[in-house]
Scaffold this motif. Structure first.
Motif, PDB file in Angstrom:
ATOM      1  N   UNK A  28       0.831  -1.203   0.000  1.00  0.00           N
ATOM      2  CA  UNK A  28       0.000   0.000   0.000  1.00  0.00           C
ATOM      3  C   UNK A  28       0.867   1.255   0.000  1.00  0.00           C
ATOM      4  N   UNK A  29       1.864   1.286   0.861  1.00  0.00           N
ATOM      5  CA  UNK A  29       2.744   2.459   0.942  1.00  0.00           C
ATOM      6  C   UNK A  29       3.527   2.631  -0.360  1.00  0.00           C
ATOM      7  N   UNK A  30       4.050   1.538  -0.912  1.00  0.00           N
ATOM      8  CA  UNK A  30       4.854   1.614  -2.145  1.00  0.00           C
ATOM      9  C   UNK A  30       4.028   2.088  -3.341  1.00  0.00           C
ATOM     10  N   UNK A  31       2.735   1.830  -3.333  1.00  0.00           N
ATOM     11  CA  UNK A  31       1.885   2.219  -4.452  1.00  0.00           C
ATOM     12  C   UNK A  31       1.418   3.668  -4.350  1.00  0.00           C
ATOM     13  N   UNK A  32       1.155   4.137  -3.151  1.00  0.00           N
ATOM     14  CA  UNK A  32       0.548   5.451  -2.960  1.00  0.00           C
ATOM     15  C   UNK A  32       1.576   6.547  -2.701  1.00  0.00           C
ATOM     16  N   UNK A  33       2.470   6.318  -1.754  1.00  0.00           N
ATOM     17  CA  UNK A  33       3.312   7.399  -1.243  1.00  0.00           C
ATOM     18  C   UNK A  33       4.348   7.916  -2.244  1.00  0.00           C
ATOM     19  N   UNK A  34       5.075   7.071  -3.006  1.00  0.00           N
ATOM     20  CA  UNK A  34       6.074   7.616  -3.940  1.00  0.00           C
ATOM     21  C   UNK A  34       5.489   8.597  -4.949  1.00  0.00           C
ATOM     22  N   UNK A  59      -4.967  -1.355  -5.960  1.00  0.00           N
ATOM     23  CA  UNK A  59      -4.104  -1.751  -4.842  1.00  0.00           C
ATOM     24  C   UNK A  59      -4.685  -1.293  -3.505  1.00  0.00           C
ATOM     25  N   UNK A  60      -5.186  -0.057  -3.442  1.00  0.00           N
ATOM     26  CA  UNK A  60      -5.724   0.437  -2.169  1.00  0.00           C
ATOM     27  C   UNK A  60      -6.929  -0.378  -1.718  1.00  0.00           C
ATOM     28  N   UNK A  92      -4.141   9.157   6.926  1.00  0.00           N
ATOM     29  CA  UNK A  92      -3.986   8.369   8.152  1.00  0.00           C
ATOM     30  C   UNK A  92      -3.836   6.892   7.830  1.00  0.00           C
ATOM     31  N   UNK A  93      -4.727   6.334   6.979  1.00  0.00           N
ATOM     32  CA  UNK A  93      -4.669   4.890   6.775  1.00  0.00           C
ATOM     33  C   UNK A  93      -3.676   4.460   5.707  1.00  0.00           C
ATOM     34  N   UNK A  94      -3.173   5.404   4.874  1.00  0.00           N
ATOM     35  CA  UNK A  94      -2.158   5.034   3.893  1.00  0.00           C
ATOM     36  C   UNK A  94      -0.735   5.267   4.386  1.00  0.00           C
ATOM     37  N   UNK A  95      -0.554   6.110   5.386  1.00  0.00           N
ATOM     38  CA  UNK A  95       0.794   6.420   5.873  1.00  0.00           C
ATOM     39  C   UNK A  95       0.946   6.087   7.355  1.00  0.00           C
ATOM     40  N   UNK A  96       0.064   6.610   8.198  1.00  0.00           N
ATOM     41  CA  UNK A  96       0.255   6.475   9.638  1.00  0.00           C
ATOM     42  C   UNK A  96      -0.063   5.067  10.140  1.00  0.00           C
ATOM     43  N   UNK A  97      -1.155   4.472   9.656  1.00  0.00           N
ATOM     44  CA  UNK A  97      -1.497   3.126  10.119  1.00  0.00           C
ATOM     45  C   UNK A  97      -0.427   2.100   9.789  1.00  0.00           C
ATOM     46  N   UNK A  98       0.139   2.078   8.560  1.00  0.00           N
ATOM     47  CA  UNK A  98       1.240   1.140   8.295  1.00  0.00           C
ATOM     48  C   UNK A  98       2.471   1.363   9.167  1.00  0.00           C
ATOM     49  N   UNK A  99       2.657   2.587   9.679  1.00  0.00           N
ATOM     50  CA  UNK A  99       3.758   2.843  10.620  1.00  0.00           C
ATOM     51  C   UNK A  99       3.415   2.271  11.993  1.00  0.00           C
ATOM     52  N   UNK A 100       2.171   2.458  12.411  1.00  0.00           N
ATOM     53  CA  UNK A 100       1.764   2.071  13.764  1.00  0.00           C
ATOM     54  C   UNK A 100       1.635   0.555  13.930  1.00  0.00           C
TER      55      UNK A 100
END
Length: 283
Positions: free
Chosen positions: A40-46, A70-71, A244-252
């Motif tokens: 999820x992070x690799x698809x959205x954040x870059x 993907x999301x 929140x759910x694409x960046x922070x949740x995968x961190x938490x």
């Protein structure tokens, strides 16, 4: 935050793969959760970061469809995966002596494959349906990335039928696993209340607390995005929750499981000790 997410989830995958003590159904399911968060992070954040740094805020139809697919795949799959993890917690608390029988490797693999398949089916259906609409001249998405509810607003055609179907799909993809989770924890609560030992109660609560934290984070954000009435939707609120759910949740997620899990902590200490010894031998 994205780098922290990638490092945390990659570390969880490596620890679960290399440490024999973590080769159990619970940790196999946890490794799949980390893998979903990584994808999820690799698809959205870059793409999000590149748009911000270069000010080139354009995306192709293929790229947009990929982000939607993907999301939704990761979101839907993660919901059913959390339901499978709640069953694991139920067996661990209520039937510890029959754990290996009730949660065999075969059943664990079947539940994992079902989670991936159901998520992918929902993602493929919605991505294909959204991209089949004709869009008006104004194609500016008031969002940080391509998400199905945001693209539907730009369509020129009547989307009422699709929105209704999408709403039903989201209800099923969220409420079915949530119902399974609540059922599992209802049975766990009943078993905990019957325990006479305070030590046993604390152990049972500690076993379930990490999973409950992740469930609250995931379903809270997903329900806010996909199950609110249209009249209550705000683009700014959607951006905050999506971030929140694409960046922070995968961190938490890896932090929650690593900080509250003694076995993961021991595996990490063992791995760090080996790395330190290897460096000392090299020097």
């Amino acid at each position: 935050m994205a780098i922290a997410s990638l490092m945390g989830n990659a570390l969880m995958l490596v620890l679960i793969l290399l440490d024999p003590r973590l080769h159990r159904p619970m940790y196999f399911l946890l490794s799949q959760l980390s893998l979903m968060d990584l994808l999820l992070v690799c698809t959205i954040v870059p793409k999000m970061a590149a748009d911000y740094l270069t000010c080139n805020k354009a995306i192709s139809s293929t790229g947009c469809g990929l982000q939607i697919f993907v999301s939704l795949t990761m979101g839907g799959g993660e919901g059913f995966l959390l339901a499978a993890m709640s069953y694991d917690r139920y067996v661990a608390v209520c039937h510890p002596l029959r754990y290996t029988v009730l949660l065999s490797r075969r059943l664990c693999l079947q539940m994992t494959l079902a989670s991936w398949f159901l998520g992918a089916a929902d993602g493929l259906m919605q991505a294909a349906a959204v991209l089949s609409f004709a869009f008006c001249s104004a194609r500016e998405i008031d969002h940080l990335f391509c998400e199905a509810p945001m693209l539907v607003r730009l369509a020129c055609a009547d989307t009422s039928v699709f929105e209704y179907v999408m709403y039903i799909c989201c209800v099923l993809m969220l409420l079915v696993p949530l119902s399974l989770i609540l059922t599992s924890y209802g049975l766990i609560l009943a078993a905990v209340l019957q325990m006479r030992s305070n030590k046993a109660r604390k152990k049972a609560c500690a076993t379930c607390s990490s999973h409950l934290s992740v469930v609250g984070l995931f379903f809270g954000a997903a329900i806010f995005i996909y199950m609110r009435p249209k009249s209550y939707r705000s683009a700014n609120h959607d951006k905050v929750v999506s971030t929140f759910y694409t960046i922070f949740t995968p961190v938490l997620n890896p932090l929650i499981y690593s900080l509250r899990n003694s076995e993961v902590q021991e595996a990490l200490k063992k791995w760090l000790g080996k790395c330190t010894n290897f460096r000392c031998q090299q020097t």
